[in-house]
Design an enzyme around this catalytic site. Structure first.
Site, PDB file in Angstrom:
ATOM      1  CD  GLU A 161       0.197  56.670  82.205  1.00  0.00           C
ATOM      2  OE1 GLU A 161      -0.507  56.615  81.128  1.00  0.00           O
ATOM      3  OE2 GLU A 161       0.541  57.503  83.068  1.00  0.00           O
TER       4      GLU A 161
ATOM      5  N   GLY B  73      14.335  63.640  69.217  1.00  0.00           N
ATOM      6  CA  GLY B  73      14.550  62.917  70.425  1.00  0.00           C
ATOM      7  C   GLY B  73      15.258  63.677  71.365  1.00  0.00           C
TER       8      GLY B  73
ATOM      9  N   PRO C 243      18.313  64.424  73.845  1.00  0.00           N
ATOM     10  CG  PRO C 243      19.211  66.248  75.011  1.00  0.00           C
ATOM     11  CD  PRO C 243      18.165  65.312  75.066  1.00  0.00           C
ATOM     12  N   GLY C 244      21.436  62.394  73.614  1.00  0.00           N
ATOM     13  CA  GLY C 244      21.789  61.143  73.905  1.00  0.00           C
ATOM     14  C   GLY C 244      21.090  59.855  73.405  1.00  0.00           C
ATOM     15  CB  THR C 245      17.834  59.433  72.051  1.00  0.00           C
ATOM     16  OG1 THR C 245      17.634  60.552  71.025  1.00  0.00           O
ATOM     17  CG2 THR C 245      17.077  59.545  73.131  1.00  0.00           C
TER      18      THR C 245
ATOM     19  CB  THR D 201      25.021  62.250  66.330  1.00  0.00           C
ATOM     20  OG1 THR D 201      24.678  63.431  67.083  1.00  0.00           O
ATOM     21  CG2 THR D 201      26.297  62.453  65.745  1.00  0.00           C
TER      22      THR D 201
HETATM   23  P1  ADP Z   1      22.120  62.297  70.219  1.00  0.00           P
HETATM   24  O1  ADP Z   1      22.814  62.624  68.867  1.00  0.00           O
HETATM   25  O2  ADP Z   1      20.919  61.995  70.073  1.00  0.00           O
HETATM   26  O3  ADP Z   1      22.341  63.288  71.499  1.00  0.00           O
HETATM   27  P2  ADP Z   1      24.524  60.592  70.192  1.00  0.00           P
HETATM   28  O4  ADP Z   1      23.896  59.795  68.763  1.00  0.00           O
HETATM   29  O5  ADP Z   1      25.433  61.443  70.080  1.00  0.00           O
HETATM   30  O6  ADP Z   1      23.041  61.096  70.663  1.00  0.00           O
HETATM   31  O7  ADP Z   1      24.875  59.456  71.308  1.00  0.00           O
HETATM   32  C1  ADP Z   1      25.645  59.381  72.115  1.00  0.00           C
HETATM   33  C2  ADP Z   1      26.130  57.949  72.320  1.00  0.00           C
HETATM   34  O8  ADP Z   1      25.450  57.153  73.100  1.00  0.00           O
HETATM   35  C3  ADP Z   1      26.615  57.371  71.085  1.00  0.00           C
HETATM   36  O9  ADP Z   1      27.995  57.544  70.428  1.00  0.00           O
HETATM   37  C4  ADP Z   1      26.637  55.758  71.416  1.00  0.00           C
HETATM   38  O10 ADP Z   1      27.992  55.415  72.270  1.00  0.00           O
HETATM   39  C5  ADP Z   1      25.688  55.672  72.508  1.00  0.00           C
HETATM   40  N1  ADP Z   1      24.363  55.529  71.926  1.00  0.00           N
HETATM   41  C6  ADP Z   1      22.983  56.316  71.841  1.00  0.00           C
HETATM   42  N2  ADP Z   1      22.015  55.477  71.331  1.00  0.00           N
HETATM   43  C7  ADP Z   1      22.625  54.342  70.996  1.00  0.00           C
HETATM   44  C8  ADP Z   1      21.960  53.092  70.440  1.00  0.00           C
HETATM   45  N3  ADP Z   1      20.385  53.134  70.210  1.00  0.00           N
HETATM   46  N4  ADP Z   1      22.818  52.063  70.501  1.00  0.00           N
HETATM   47  C9  ADP Z   1      24.123  51.962  70.850  1.00  0.00           C
HETATM   48  N5  ADP Z   1      24.719  52.996  71.488  1.00  0.00           N
HETATM   49  C10 ADP Z   1      24.042  54.350  71.546  1.00  0.00           C
HETATM   50 ZN    ZN Z   2      -2.753  60.094  83.791  1.00  0.00          ZN
END
Ligand code: ADP
Ligand code: ZN
Length: 612
Positions: free
Chosen positions: A432, A208, A210-212, A215
């Protein structure tokens, strides 16, 4: 969010410091016992009593150390408080006393300790400096660093008690959580699975943007299973020295096995897991060695032992070496999507719990206004809004602060992802819906629909996903034509509804044109050009006469025009369905096939569902 309070193992540097401290303590202690064992060692109170009893003949005072003689000739030593009044007492009882400056010899062990401490300080600062230099001053955590443990893993270990995340901390991402539940179950009770000889995953790939929340999910697995969590980034393995990465991998897994059952989380696995032997230039030897070691370690887990589960995260699953994805390695792929409207609402709620917001905050409206925001973006949004409210000395965060915060964040995001205006969103929804509807109206010729989304991803504004029912090596002419119509359905819907054309259909046209060209030039599917193959006719004449080239070109155009008209007619005939689908898309942003069947009252093609 990255780990906060790592439990650090000390490594050789720590050991060295420990030895110095221990030696210093020993020497200090022995010195003390030496004093206490010597004949005539007496307490301060005893000493004063003896003075009062007139038993003391003479004393030599050096700082707090007193050596003296009793009137009966016995020598004694004591340690005293430096009280001037003592000297009055000496006077009164006629003790012969002399005072000297504490000498080096008396305080020998003190000096030793001071020197030792200075050495220690020097070494610590040297170690700290080397670490800073290595991290480019960023101050990244992790044990080791420095020359002492270059081959040690830089993973941080978190003990279960410090892992606060649970599945309830992760909003949305329902499918991912469902997939990960098995792993939690297995970690909690491996014997349940092994009894019957089941082969359980050793590794899963979290894919996914970044930020999804990849972790977050990995930590939640450790939290749910109540087991230790090792966290490391793929780039932490790579060093300029060949062999270092591999030895770090070995070290990591050694530690993990000692702490099993546990989770090993490797963020940015693509840093080591890129396909071997493809990227240009040298310098890959180190990375390949590291990757090989990782594969070896994963293959090497014994199934009889406590499990070590490796979770790895990436947003570039496409570049990974195929060897990583084989059974027994990262054989599970878990998608962690950019959240849709409903998930955004849930994520906002999770983060709003931590701040003081007005009671009637319109969370849905905030979610609606933040398409393309990841979980991390939303967490940031809540935080920014709270900061804005604090600056204004408000007691609660309100809608207005959220709007300000959103605008700030969007300005920063604009370059990364596309932020759609309402008009863009509407056009995308119809586009779409056009693709999707054509597929639904020609169920026998086209692949079944999987889901439709208008959440922008990368450079695409929206996507209509469909799934080939089976590996198709053979396609009929009807199927190819229907696929062309479906590809053109997006633009046709735009023209029908808005009567203006956008640039968003390039890749659709490309796909449709490629298919039409293949029909004409490769599959002999047109009467005009006969049953033969024409090679290399893309943008060049490929050695054919001008006349043949024109014929090919005309034929391709004819196919495309026909299918465009066909798509347009189908959309006109089903305008009500098109509107309904578009509006629902605008509302929900992502629709799964089953939801669309229900919405439009179309019989689902359940027998054609692909097993994912
Ligand atoms: P990735 O590892 O995919 O880059 P992280 O897990 O580090 O993303 O997410 C960063 C922060 O964003 C998390 O610590 C949390 O605060 C917030 N966050 C991301 N996804 C969610 C979610 N599904 N529900 C709640 N908080 C989320
Ligand atoms: Zn199209």
């Amino acid at each position: 969010m990255k780990p906060k309070k790592p439990f650090k193992s000390f490594g050789p540097m720590g050991l060295f410091v420990g030895i110095i401290v221990a030696v210093m303590l020993l020497v200090g202690l022995s010195k003390l016992t030496e004093i206490s064992q010597s004949i005539g060692q007496i307490s301060y109170k005893e000493f004063l009593d003896k003075v009062r009893d007139d038993k003391v003949k003479s004393v030599e005072v050096s700082g707090q150390f007193v050596e003296g003689k009793m009137k009966d000739g016995q020598n004694f030593q004591t340690v005293v408080a430096e009280r001037p009044s003592d000297f009055d007492l000496f006077e009164k009882h006629e003790v012969n006393y002399s005072v000297s400056v504490p000498s080096v010899s008396t305080g020998g062990w003190l000096v030793f300790m001071v020197i030792g401490l200075l050495m220690l300080l020097g070494m610590l600062s040297a170690w700290y400096l080397s670490r800073q230099m290595k991290n480019g001053g960023a101050g990244r955590g992790g044990p080791g660093g420095g020359i002492f443990n270059i081959g040690k893993s830089r993973a941080k270990m978190f003990l279960p008690a410090t892992i606060k995340e649970r599945f309830s901390s992760v909003a949305g991402a329902h499918e991912a959580k469902e997939d990960l539940k098995d792993i939690v179950d297995f970690l909690k009770d491996p014997s349940k699975y092994r009894r019957l000889g089941a082969q359980i995953t050793k590794g899963a790939l979290l894919v996914g943007e970044p930020g999804t929340g990849k972790t977050l999910l990995a930590r939640a697995v450790a939290g749910e299973a109540n087991c230790p969590f090792f966290s490391v980034s793929g780039s932490d393995f790579i060093e300029v020295f060949v062999g270092v990465g591999a030895s770090r991998v070995r070290d990591l897994f050694e530690q993990a096995k000692k702490n099993a059952p546990c989770i090993v989380f490797i963020d940015e696995i693509d840093a080591i897991g890129r396909q071997r032997g493809v990227s240009a230039g040298g310098g890959n030897e180190e990375r390949e060695q590291t990757l090989n070691q990782l594969l070896t370690e994963m293959d090497g887990f014994e199934s009889s032992k406590e499990p070590v589960i490796v979770l790895a995260a990436t947003n570039r699953a496409d570049v990974l070496d195929k060897a990583l994805l084989r059974p027994g390695r990262f054989d599970r792929r878990i998608e962690v999507p950019v959240p849709d409207l409903v998930s955004r609402q849930e994520i906002l709620k999770v983060h709003l719990k931590k701040v003081k917001a007005v009671a009637d905050l319109d969370v849905k409206k905030i979610a609606r206004g933040t398409p393309g925001f990841t979980g991390a973006d939303l967490a940031n949004l809540v935080n920014q809004a709270t900061i804005i409210a604090s600056k204004k000395n408000l007691t609660e965060v309100g809608m207005h602060e959220f709007e300000e915060a959103r605008d700030q964040i969007m300005l920063g995001k604009e370059s990364k992802t596309m932020i759609l205006t309402d008009e863009d969103k509407k056009i995308t929804a119809y586009h779409e819906a056009g693709h999707a509807l054509i597929r639904l109206l020609m169920p026998n010729e086209t692949d079944p629909l999987h889901k439709v989304t208008i959440i922008p991803r990368g450079r695409a504004l929206g996507v209509t996903h469909f799934m080939p029912e089976r590996e198709k090596y053979n396609r009929t002419k009807e199927e190819l034509l229907a696929n062309i119509a479906a590809a053109l359905g997006g633009r046709a819907a735009e023209e029908l509804v808005f009567n203006e054309l956008s640039t968003g259909a390039y890749s659709d046209f490309k796909a449709a044109t490629d298919t039409a060209r293949a029909m004409v030039c490769h599959y002999g599917m047109t009467d005009a050009l006969g049953k033969r193959v024409y090679l290399d006719t893309y943008d060049t004449k490929g050695g054919y006469s001008q006349k043949t080239f024109e014929k090919i070109d005309n034929e391709i155009t004819r196919i495309l025009d026909e299918q465009y008209d066909k798509a347009m007619q189908m959309l006109k005939d089903n305008r009500d369905k098109l509107n309904k689908l578009s509006e629902e898309l605008l509302d929900k942003e992502t629709l799964y096939a089953s939801e669309i069947y229900e919405l439009l009252g179309i019989e689902p093609r359940e027998d054609l569902r692909l097993v994912e």
